[in-house]
Motif scaffolding. Sequence first.
Motif, mmCIF file in Angstrom:
data_model
loop_
_atom_site.group_PDB
_atom_site.id
_atom_site.type_symbol
_atom_site.label_atom_id
_atom_site.label_comp_id
_atom_site.label_asym_id
_atom_site.label_seq_id
_atom_site.Cartn_x
_atom_site.Cartn_y
_atom_site.Cartn_z
ATOM 1 N N GLY A 48 0.882 -1.101 0.016
ATOM 2 C CA GLY A 48 -0.049 -0.170 -0.047
ATOM 3 C C GLY A 48 0.857 1.410 0.165
ATOM 4 O O GLY A 48 2.060 1.260 -0.087
ATOM 5 N N GLU A 49 0.226 2.573 -0.026
ATOM 6 C CA GLU A 49 1.074 3.758 0.198
ATOM 7 C C GLU A 49 1.495 4.018 1.316
ATOM 8 O O GLU A 49 0.661 4.152 2.576
ATOM 9 C CB GLU A 49 -0.068 4.620 -0.612
ATOM 10 N N GLY A 50 2.770 4.321 1.584
ATOM 11 C CA GLY A 50 3.196 4.693 2.534
ATOM 12 C C GLY A 50 3.418 3.480 3.754
ATOM 13 O O GLY A 50 3.622 3.977 4.951
ATOM 14 N N THR A 51 3.283 2.540 3.483
ATOM 15 C CA THR A 51 3.495 1.275 4.458
ATOM 16 C C THR A 51 4.455 0.269 4.019
ATOM 17 O O THR A 51 4.534 -0.199 2.989
ATOM 18 C CB THR A 51 2.038 0.402 4.539
ATOM 19 N N LEU A 52 5.428 0.004 4.908
ATOM 20 C CA LEU A 52 6.385 -0.903 4.754
ATOM 21 C C LEU A 52 6.377 -2.150 5.718
ATOM 22 O O LEU A 52 6.039 -2.034 6.799
ATOM 23 C CB LEU A 52 7.868 -0.349 4.962
ATOM 24 N N LEU A 53 6.484 -3.426 4.879
ATOM 25 C CA LEU A 53 6.051 -4.671 5.833
ATOM 26 C C LEU A 53 7.505 -5.488 5.935
ATOM 27 O O LEU A 53 8.256 -5.382 4.882
ATOM 28 C CB LEU A 53 5.147 -5.596 5.108
ATOM 29 N N VAL A 54 7.770 -5.771 7.104
ATOM 30 C CA VAL A 54 9.342 -6.208 7.377
ATOM 31 C C VAL A 54 8.857 -7.706 7.906
ATOM 32 O O VAL A 54 8.490 -7.913 9.157
ATOM 33 C CB VAL A 54 10.147 -5.373 8.236
ATOM 34 N N ASP A 55 9.771 -8.799 7.356
ATOM 35 C CA ASP A 55 9.632 -10.066 7.716
ATOM 36 C C ASP A 55 8.186 -10.418 8.189
ATOM 37 O O ASP A 55 7.945 -11.437 8.905
ATOM 38 C CB ASP A 55 10.494 -10.315 9.083
ATOM 39 N N GLN A 56 7.047 -9.931 7.435
ATOM 40 C CA GLN A 56 5.920 -10.368 7.500
ATOM 41 C C GLN A 56 5.355 -10.384 9.153
ATOM 42 O O GLN A 56 4.217 -11.053 9.496
ATOM 43 C CB GLN A 56 5.653 -11.875 7.193
ATOM 44 N N ALA A 57 6.015 -9.542 9.790
ATOM 45 C CA ALA A 57 5.646 -9.369 11.200
ATOM 46 C C ALA A 57 5.581 -7.850 11.773
ATOM 47 O O ALA A 57 5.092 -7.552 12.643
ATOM 48 C CB ALA A 57 6.653 -9.853 12.047
ATOM 49 N N VAL A 58 6.304 -7.016 11.099
ATOM 50 C CA VAL A 58 6.487 -5.609 11.477
ATOM 51 C C VAL A 58 6.088 -4.651 10.465
ATOM 52 O O VAL A 58 6.378 -4.939 9.474
ATOM 53 C CB VAL A 58 7.851 -5.077 11.974
ATOM 54 N N ILE A 59 5.449 -3.824 10.909
ATOM 55 C CA ILE A 59 4.681 -2.774 9.795
ATOM 56 C C ILE A 59 5.394 -1.099 10.006
ATOM 57 O O ILE A 59 5.230 -0.790 11.477
ATOM 58 C CB ILE A 59 3.121 -2.645 9.673
ATOM 59 N N VAL A 60 5.891 -0.709 9.318
ATOM 60 C CA VAL A 60 6.228 0.931 9.350
ATOM 61 C C VAL A 60 5.689 1.557 8.641
ATOM 62 O O VAL A 60 5.408 1.455 7.206
ATOM 63 C CB VAL A 60 7.822 0.728 8.940
#
Length: 938
Positions: free
Chosen positions: A878-890
């Motif tokens: 999505g716009e402006g959302t970073l998903l890390v290791d399928q567990a953390v959202i930035v």
Amino acid sequence: MFNFTPLLGAQAESAASQSLLELDGGIKVLVDVGWDAAFDAQRLDAIERQTSTLSLVLLTHATTEHLGAYAHCCKHIPLFSKVPVYATTPVINLGRTLLLDLYASSPLAASIIHTSSISSSSTTSKADSSPNLLLQPPTPEEIATYFASINALKYSQPHQPVASSWSPALGGLTITAYGAGHTLGGTVWHIQQGLESIVYAADWNQGRENLLPGAALLSGGQEIIEPLQRPTALICSSKGVEKAQSQSRKDRDGMLLSLVRDTIAQGGKVLIPTDSSARMLELAFLLNEAWKENLDGPHAATYRSARVYMASKSGSASIRYLQSMLEWVEESVRAEAEAHLTKTKGSTNPLNWQHVKLVERNSTLERAVQRSQPCVFLASDASLEWGFSRLALESLATDTKNLVILTEKSAPGSPPQSSISRQLWDLWQSRQGQGHTSSSGARLVDTDGTAIGLQEASTAPLSDAERALYETYITRQRQLHSTMQGDNTLADATAPDVAEQQDEEESESEDEDEDAEHQGRALNLSAQMTQSSKRKAALSDAELGVNVLLRGKSVHDYDVRNKRGREKMFPFVAHRTRNDEFGDLIKPEEYLRAEERDEVNGVDMRDGNKEDLAVGKKRKWDDASTSGPKATGESAGNKAQNGTPGDGSDEDEESDYEPEELMPEGPQKVVFTSRSLALRLRIAHVDFAGLHDLRALQMIIPLMRPRKLILISGERSETQTLASECRRLLTEGTESAGTDIFTPAEGEVVDASVDTNAWTLKLSRQLVKKLTWQNVKGLGVVALTGRLDAETAAEDAVKEEEENAKKKVKLESGNDELVKPARSMTATSVPILDLPNSTANAAQQHQRVTQPVHVGDMRLADLRQALRGAGHEADFRGEGTLLVDQAVIVRKSASGRIEIESAARGLQQPEWRTRENTGSFYAVRNAIYSGLAVVAGV
């Protein structure tokens, strides 16, 4: 503090631009000294009132609307010539040629002395005190001097200017010039002082043109360059927002060339009125390229039979300056010109306008108009009130095959009569339905004998009563100027130059013993002015005395019988050689740079040749011939070889030689004659103003995100239209929702200060020792917590005074006695910021009460790259959302705050051996911290 006052050109019919910026500390900056075709000196009263408080002057464009009154203010307003002025090199050079053309073409440019000024300086009745007396115009030498004193700047180079001698300290004021387009060297000014970041953008153009580059507002696409982002105040012009539809450069150029080709193919002549130095260069470049490309095409016969004339009395100087300013033109033109200079095979000089012939004299223009061949005239000025454009219009008005192309919308003007260009514009607008469309889509309108009003201005000598009235006014003005300048300087247009006056004073002091009638000096200012006025040739022969041999015309004898003193000798003054402790004084005019040299009355001043080769004047045998038909043809051929504009076919060209036009001497008055002119030619309009439109403003202003928006330089309808559109645009975004929009009228003061409360504090000695500064993008940053203490201020002041006394005693030899400073010092008005615990024990056992903070801006794209480099999976969802290791959202909010959300398995504490690849939440946090600067607290 920042107050803005539009002096001219805000919700007004006049196109002139004058703005006053008042900054903190009493600093006043004047931006532009514009004028309009009326040349009314009363419109400069606001500048005259503010001159004694001005700190510096900034100039944006080399047009009449932006610097037309600069020379007038330097000559007739006391102290104005002593205010530092800043502009780019093209604005300086082209502004000089513009004013040379203006004062040589229009007698009205000298400005009429207003009736109220004459009435207040004499006892004459008001009915007898309105003879339209003219002020003395600045000479070409004076204009060159005024522009040579301007400080030249380059683009994108911050500069800390020097203020006038009476101005308060600038306090770190920084000015930076950025490209504005529209004209060569046009400027968008960025003014920075403390918390104030002001962008002054008047008459800019984002699009590139054929010769002129576009405005340098965007960097790499859709981002505003960093220094101009989020200014505290954006001052923007509102011209052009009511255009029907913006055209691309290709369509605009094609429409103009199509109109020109169709007209000359039918044997007609085309008149394109434009300004004399700025926009004229863009049009001349386009027409020369069109002629060069079509001489071998399907329309070769049409182009070969027609000529292009660039009609301006300072055209050759403008071309010479252009050829020396390659770094300011459009990038492709500059590259082609540099390739030609390096003799690259196949390259040509794009600034060698062989198909454009210069016209700098009235007789040359008359001969060109009378020829039966079709031609195109680029003539000054766009208003058609002065210059060659008006002369060409009167000659072309009766032929239905001829065409006038208006390149910009004309200002309404001032009553009682609009300018000629405005009358043509209104005529074109009113007959849109009756006209026909050309092959290129332009609307052509037939005039069908419609009459327009003309007002001719001519000069005439003064009568005896008018001369007395004029001398009374000049005397009063000299008294006023001398009082304002604080000395006895006689800043008078009729007074001799300073060097001659000093020579005469020295010779008078030597002859005191032999001339009893001229002993002593003037005891008051009135006597000085009376003696000064007698030096001019405007007085009668009896008043001049023996000086009639020098001042009078065709006077070769003088009766010296029964005369005494100087009246018995020829009035010759031996000029002394002045020197100082370093030797002879240097004459600045002998050391001018190439761009400062100019032609004065058709004579090149670079070689020191100031003689007028008038008719009947003898010439030495070894001098090269510069007159006559043969010489003119040879010089034209040499010019074509050296890259000077010519028409390329001079085999049947007549001689351009004619005697120099003698300028009228002494005071003059202007006489107006009204008449009508019947038009039978056609009128068309092609937008060649080179200004922004509503679409460009809708894109640029939201990207800048100004805190305050001030709209100037436009008619009332244009300003209100842009204001309503900006209110709609700036309320949609979250960061610009609080933007205040101002639409001031002329003379209205706007308080556009930044919405921040700032105080001046002084740090205590103990607190300064505890500070730990961090370097963040070249700035020193520290986080601290303190306590305001007024008592500590007095103690620190006393300690500082004692230490200064001790240092002074140590420097003085033989004095062992320490003098204690007086302790009756009052507490300073500046509050002191001290440690939270002021006791000695607390200072020794001080602990940090301010937590460390992170400074900087972390981009999610950079964070994604850093995490991937550390072995993590990071992808955008999505716009402006970073998903890390399928567990953390930035996520990153609109305010710049970074938010981290983690699932339960993402909060697992990493082991010290595998800290880099486990614990997604902590890995993301460490990556964010590594991209920010940690500022330690105090």
